[in-house]
Design a protein around this motif. Structure first.
Motif, PDB file in Angstrom:
ATOM      1  N   ASN A   3     -11.072 -11.698  38.960  1.00  0.00           N
ATOM      2  CA  ASN A   3     -10.339 -10.963  37.972  1.00  0.00           C
ATOM      3  C   ASN A   3      -8.706 -11.192  37.928  1.00  0.00           C
ATOM      4  OD1 ASN A   3     -12.401  -9.480  37.034  1.00  0.00           O
ATOM      5  ND2 ASN A   3     -12.606  -8.413  38.773  1.00  0.00           N
ATOM      6  N   ALA A   4      -8.455 -12.276  38.799  1.00  0.00           N
ATOM      7  CA  ALA A   4      -6.846 -12.753  38.719  1.00  0.00           C
ATOM      8  C   ALA A   4      -6.560 -13.545  37.177  1.00  0.00           C
ATOM      9  CB  ALA A   4      -6.530 -13.708  39.825  1.00  0.00           C
ATOM     10  N   ILE A   5      -5.345 -13.520  36.977  1.00  0.00           N
ATOM     11  CA  ILE A   5      -4.893 -14.124  35.741  1.00  0.00           C
ATOM     12  C   ILE A   5      -5.323 -15.573  35.861  1.00  0.00           C
ATOM     13  CG2 ILE A   5      -3.223 -14.277  33.810  1.00  0.00           C
ATOM     14  CD1 ILE A   5      -4.124 -11.428  33.970  1.00  0.00           C
ATOM     15  N   PRO A   6      -6.032 -16.274  34.884  1.00  0.00           N
ATOM     16  CA  PRO A   6      -6.502 -17.579  35.277  1.00  0.00           C
ATOM     17  C   PRO A   6      -5.320 -18.359  34.668  1.00  0.00           C
ATOM     18  CG  PRO A   6      -8.143 -16.654  33.923  1.00  0.00           C
ATOM     19  CD  PRO A   6      -7.005 -15.400  34.069  1.00  0.00           C
ATOM     20  N   PRO A   7      -4.796 -19.256  35.545  1.00  0.00           N
ATOM     21  CA  PRO A   7      -3.648 -20.281  35.336  1.00  0.00           C
ATOM     22  C   PRO A   7      -3.442 -20.815  33.950  1.00  0.00           C
ATOM     23  CG  PRO A   7      -4.572 -20.925  37.488  1.00  0.00           C
ATOM     24  CD  PRO A   7      -5.580 -19.750  36.923  1.00  0.00           C
ATOM     25  N   ARG A   8      -4.450 -21.053  33.131  1.00  0.00           N
ATOM     26  CA  ARG A   8      -4.480 -21.427  31.831  1.00  0.00           C
ATOM     27  C   ARG A   8      -4.035 -20.486  30.963  1.00  0.00           C
ATOM     28  NH1 ARG A   8      -8.874 -25.126  33.306  1.00  0.00           N
ATOM     29  NH2 ARG A   8      -8.944 -27.047  32.185  1.00  0.00           N
ATOM     30  N   ILE A   9      -4.128 -19.190  31.274  1.00  0.00           N
ATOM     31  CA  ILE A   9      -3.630 -18.237  30.567  1.00  0.00           C
ATOM     32  C   ILE A   9      -2.038 -17.850  31.039  1.00  0.00           C
ATOM     33  CG2 ILE A   9      -3.564 -15.847  29.899  1.00  0.00           C
ATOM     34  CD1 ILE A   9      -6.681 -15.965  30.014  1.00  0.00           C
ATOM     35  N   SER A  10      -1.938 -17.730  32.123  1.00  0.00           N
ATOM     36  CA  SER A  10      -0.490 -17.378  32.834  1.00  0.00           C
ATOM     37  C   SER A  10       0.480 -18.353  32.566  1.00  0.00           C
ATOM     38  CB  SER A  10      -0.662 -17.089  34.362  1.00  0.00           C
ATOM     39  OG  SER A  10      -0.983 -18.304  34.924  1.00  0.00           O
ATOM     40  N   TYR A  14     -14.233 -21.305  34.258  1.00  0.00           N
ATOM     41  CA  TYR A  14     -14.444 -22.020  35.361  1.00  0.00           C
ATOM     42  C   TYR A  14     -13.188 -21.422  36.367  1.00  0.00           C
ATOM     43  CZ  TYR A  14     -18.303 -24.893  34.443  1.00  0.00           C
ATOM     44  OH  TYR A  14     -19.701 -25.240  34.279  1.00  0.00           O
ATOM     45  N   GLU A  15     -12.253 -21.136  35.873  1.00  0.00           N
ATOM     46  CA  GLU A  15     -10.700 -20.552  36.534  1.00  0.00           C
ATOM     47  C   GLU A  15     -11.225 -19.320  37.179  1.00  0.00           C
ATOM     48  OE1 GLU A  15      -7.063 -23.224  35.090  1.00  0.00           O
ATOM     49  OE2 GLU A  15      -7.403 -21.086  34.295  1.00  0.00           O
ATOM     50  N   ARG A  16     -11.905 -18.529  36.690  1.00  0.00           N
ATOM     51  CA  ARG A  16     -12.424 -17.450  37.164  1.00  0.00           C
ATOM     52  C   ARG A  16     -13.528 -17.331  38.284  1.00  0.00           C
ATOM     53  NH1 ARG A  16     -13.237 -12.846  32.700  1.00  0.00           N
ATOM     54  NH2 ARG A  16     -12.927 -11.366  34.432  1.00  0.00           N
TER      55      ARG A  16
END
Length: 630
Positions: free
Chosen positions: A427-434, A515-517
């Motif tokens: 549930n952390a903000i994925p790096p691709r989004i942040s 995948y980052e999740r």
């Protein structure tokens, strides 16, 4: 007084007489005009016989007629009503022949023979043309039973569900699989781990940390019956296992019957259907992939899908060839050269070999490419790729170039952003989004989407009580996963979800976020068949699929593919616009599905509705006996 009374009686009598005369006169006039009318009609009539005038009028053919006025009461301000039509019956889709019970449209053995054998191109996806698509329903084999529940299914499956003995004979001494009456037993063995997958994974855990949550997603190339992936699940590591449909009959099918994530696939001439930087760990245990050939193109592809700092694990030839060369029936020179080629390719990719112990060798990908770009002066090949999108992986040709990692500002920075350890990364903000690299999706949108799917799954469980039952479903498919919210909401249940991102949604390619999740998935075009066996999934979720594919391909073809990959008594949730959903419901009524349409979770005023459906149990008929066949 008497005079007045007499006058009143006379007046009343006169009035009555006057009324009587008027009525009589009116009656005479009506009768007169009636006969005049009959006489006028008779003028145009020629009697056919000497019978009465009335008879002549009734039987005559007029030689002329008077114009008669017709009153028109129809509306001239609205379009005419359409002609009445009979209700169209629901289309019917008969069962296919029992010989199609394990049909995989895009990996059909007969079709594959038309293609080049170089680089195993013939084992890649080759889907049927539109006029070759089956319009029938794939039957389960006679005697099919609902699979065992997890974790019992890890060790046991029903023989009738995948009736093949070839692997049990061929791999008899390696403990892959055993046939025990009506059961298939999976002892957990493998070619390079005869002591069992659990002991083999313990050996890996002594070399790299598998317990601290830093490794969550893995890929097993040439997986056999996926015992490696099956036993990683108890350590909260989710592996995608793949193998081609080849002479090792039904190895992926066995994996799926066990309740382990798997797909039919092969490293050949096109990219694997995963985004760049997807997996924390890649594994090959005697997978027979020629890693050192074709200028290292297969290891270059593994590098693309490994996240920065990810691991590649190799066991089997040529590792520890000094002790195994006789058993492998190969010369020492041949094996030594093979290992040398692999070591050379790994160096050109800037991988670091961190350990080789016994039958295991492990390399690690760098966390960024600062040093790797500098050493291109030493290693001329492979050069860095410049043209292709690193996340584009649907029939995308392999290239002999190195996929560049995102830029960093210093040597300690993780390219693309560091990931939190599992389970926080879910549930952390994925790096691709942040980082803003995924255009059109903000951090707030991600948080809102996560909460939205928690509410939706709660609503689903209120309607489908079996979804709420722990352990009822094991293999789930989300046909349009977006950010993986559906799967994330079910992460505490003993199940796994294959999240597919349709390639038609390429403008916002979200599979990397999934995948980052710490979830798994694949790309898919739903106008084509999925690379999996019939009866793969216990449950299918389809959000707006038919809106997305409207005018792209036939609705019935998508539904027949859903029917192919769904187990008997499997369930579906389809949400879409009400008009499309009514069309879907009409088609599924002819496919032996039972379903009902319910309102959106927000209420009846939403155009989007939800279809809850179940595929009824049915199988192929019993095979004919020799006497019946005659």
């Amino acid at each position: 007084m008497a005079a007045i009374t007499s006058l009143s009686h006379r007046t009343l009598f006169n009035t009555k007489n006057s009324n009587l005369y008027s009525l009589t006169l009116l009656a005479v006039l009506c009768i007169t005009f009636y006969f005049i009318g009959i006489w006028q009609q008779s003028l145009g009539s020629i009697p056919k016989s000497s019978s009465s005038a009335a008879a002549g009028i009734l039987s005559s053919d007029p030689c002329y007629s008077f114009p008669t006025a017709q009153l028109d009461f129809t509306s001239h301000h609205l379009p005419p009503d359409p002609p009445p039509t009979a209700a169209m019956p629901a289309p019917q889709f008969p069962p296919c022949d029992p010989s199609f019970s394990e049909y995989t449209p895009c990996e059909d053995a007969r079709r594959s023979l038309k293609f080049d054998r170089d680089m195993l191109i013939y084992r890649q996806r080759h889907c049927p043309e539109k006029d070759e698509l089956l319009k029938c329903r794939i039957p389960a084999p006679y005697g099919y039973k609902v699979p065992f529940r997890w974790p019992k299914s890890r060790e046991l499956a029903w023989f009738d569900n995948a009736p093949h003995k070839e692997l049990a004979v061929e791999k008899k001494n390696q403990n892959w699989i055993k046939v025990e009456g009506e059961l298939l037993r999976f002892p957990g063995g493998g070619t390079m781990f005869p002591r069992g997958a659990e002991a083999y994974i313990d050996d890996i855990d002594k070399l790299i940390n598998l317990k601290d949550g830093s490794i969550r997603t893995a890929i097993d190339t040439g997986c056999g019956v996926a015992s490696w992936g099956a036993y990683l699940l108890s350590r909260n590591i989710l592996a995608v296992s793949f193998a081609p449909r080849d002479t090792h009959v039904s190895q992926v099918q066995f994996a799926l019957e066990r309740g382990v994530p798997a797909l039919i696939g092969v490293i050949a001439s096109i990219r694997l259907p995963y985004p760049s930087r997807a997996f924390d760990m890649a594994h090959c245990s005697r997978c027979l992939i020629p890693w050192g050939t074709y200028d290292g193109i297969y290891l270059i592809e593994v590098d693309r899908i490994l996240r920065p700092g990810g691991y590649w694990i190799l066991s089997g030839p040529p590792i520890n060839w000094q002790n195994h060369w006789r058993g492998w029936n190969r010369t020492t020179d041949d094996l030594e050269q093979e290992q040398s080629r692999i070591e050379t390719v790994a160096k050109t990719l800037c991988w670091k070999k961190i350990v080789q112990k016994g039958d295991l060798a492990i390399w690690q990908k760098p966390t960024n490419h600062i040093h790797c770009k500098a050493n291109r002066m030493v290693f001329k090949q492979p050069m860095f790729c410049h043209s292709q999108n690193p996340d584009m992986a649907w029939y995308t040709k392999l290239e002999k170039c190195l996929t560049p990692l995102p830029e960093v500002s210093n040597i300690k920075e993780v390219a693309g952003g560091a990931l939190q350890k599992w389970p926080e990364r879910l549930n952390a903000i994925p790096p691709r989004i942040s980082s803003g690299s995924l255009t059109g999706i903000t951090e707030n949108m991600f948080v809102e989407n996560t909460e939205l799917w928690k509410k939706r799954v709660e609503y689903y469980k209120k309607i489908d009580y079996q979804l709420a039952e722990t352990g009822r479903y094991r293999n789930l498919l989300d046909m349009n996963a977006y950010l993986g919210g559906f799967a994330a909401s079910l992460v505490n249940d003993p199940l796994w979800v294959m999240n597919t991102v349709p390639v038609e949604a390429d403008q916002i390619n979200t599979l990397g976020v999934i995948y980052e999740r710490g979830l798994i998935g694949t790309y898919q075009n739903w106008c084509e068949a999925m690379s999996t066996y019939p009866r793969t999934y216990d449950f299918i979720h389809a959000d707006s699929i038919f809106s997305l594919y409207k005018d792209r391909c036939e609705t019935e073809d998508i539904l027949l593919e859903m029917d192919r990959i769904l187990r008997p008594e499997g369930r579906l949730i389809i949400r879409d616009d009400v008009d499309l959903l009514l069309k879907v419901k009409k088609i599924t009524d002819g496919m032996q599905w039972e379903g009902r349409i319910v309102d959106h979770e927000k209420g009846p005023h939403e155009r989007e509705k939800i279809l809850f459906a179940v595929k009824q149990y049915w199988t192929a008929p019993p095979p004919l006996t020799p006497e019946q066949d005659q």
